[in-house]
Design a protein around this motif. Structure first.
Motif, mmCIF file in Angstrom:
data_model
loop_
_atom_site.group_PDB
_atom_site.id
_atom_site.type_symbol
_atom_site.label_atom_id
_atom_site.label_comp_id
_atom_site.label_asym_id
_atom_site.label_seq_id
_atom_site.Cartn_x
_atom_site.Cartn_y
_atom_site.Cartn_z
ATOM 1 N N UNK A 1 8.193 13.745 1.911
ATOM 2 C CA UNK A 1 7.318 13.295 0.589
ATOM 3 C C UNK A 1 7.752 12.123 -0.204
ATOM 4 N N UNK A 2 9.140 11.848 -0.169
ATOM 5 C CA UNK A 2 9.608 10.583 -0.760
ATOM 6 C C UNK A 2 9.147 9.367 0.067
ATOM 7 N N UNK B 1 6.930 6.462 -1.234
ATOM 8 C CA UNK B 1 7.155 5.170 -1.156
ATOM 9 C C UNK B 1 6.300 4.228 -0.521
ATOM 10 N N UNK B 2 5.794 4.463 0.322
ATOM 11 C CA UNK B 2 4.661 3.819 1.128
ATOM 12 C C UNK B 2 3.433 3.591 0.335
ATOM 13 N N UNK B 3 3.018 4.705 -0.427
ATOM 14 C CA UNK B 3 1.754 4.423 -1.374
ATOM 15 C C UNK B 3 2.201 3.622 -2.402
ATOM 16 N N UNK B 4 3.612 3.696 -2.981
ATOM 17 C CA UNK B 4 3.871 2.710 -4.083
ATOM 18 C C UNK B 4 4.008 1.389 -3.557
ATOM 19 N N UNK B 5 4.447 1.115 -2.430
ATOM 20 C CA UNK B 5 4.457 -0.312 -1.824
ATOM 21 C C UNK B 5 2.992 -0.858 -1.682
ATOM 22 N N UNK B 6 2.186 -0.068 -1.032
ATOM 23 C CA UNK B 6 0.788 -0.520 -0.891
ATOM 24 C C UNK B 6 0.013 -0.857 -2.533
#
Length: 143
Positions: free
Chosen positions: A122-123, A127-132
């Motif tokens: 989940x983290x 993190x991936x969504x936040x980076x995008x």
């Protein structure tokens, strides 16, 4: 009916363990966990361990009146000789006349508590969504 009489009428005697000479535990503390969604749990227990801001708080029968802030962390209560976990998202607790009341932002019990592997995945997704969303280059980002 007085609180003491109510607790005695709902006391649960358990053997704790099958070891001879091991003390018998009696659940006599009423514990309530409330969130903004309402009552999450109401049960009779023998011990409660909470994540206080200054460290862990242990509550047994006959504890002095207390109001304390809670940190995010693990609340554990002993019922019928077995420890049961609940994850809290901060809050406040009160002890008064063998009643422990916990007010928290959110609580996760039993199967709702993610395993370490589920939490790690989940983290990584977050993190991936936040980076995008922030425009930062990420090797797996297809935004």
């Amino acid at each position: 009916m007085s609180l003491d009489r109510w607790q005695e009428s709902f006391a649960v005697v358990s053997g704790g363990t099958d070891i001879p000479g091991e003390p018998v535990t009696v659940d006599r503390i009423l514990m309530k966990v409330l969130t903004i969604e309402g009552m999450q749990l109401k049960t009779v227990v023998s011990e409660v361990s909470l994540p206080g801001l200054e460290g862990r708080l242990g509550i047994l029968r006959g504890h002095a009146p207390l109001i304390a802030p809670l940190a995010c962390g693990l609340l554990r209560y002993k019922r019928q000789g077995k420890w049961v976990p609940i994850v809290l998202r901060g809050g406040i607790m009160e002890v008064r006349e063998d009643v422990v009341t916990v007010l928290t932002n959110d609580a996760e019990r039993g199967a709702e508590i993610p395993t370490p592997e589920e939490a790690r995945r989940a983290l990584e997704r977050c993190t991936e969504t936040l980076s995008c969303a922030s425009g930062t280059e990420h090797p797996d980002c297809y935004c």
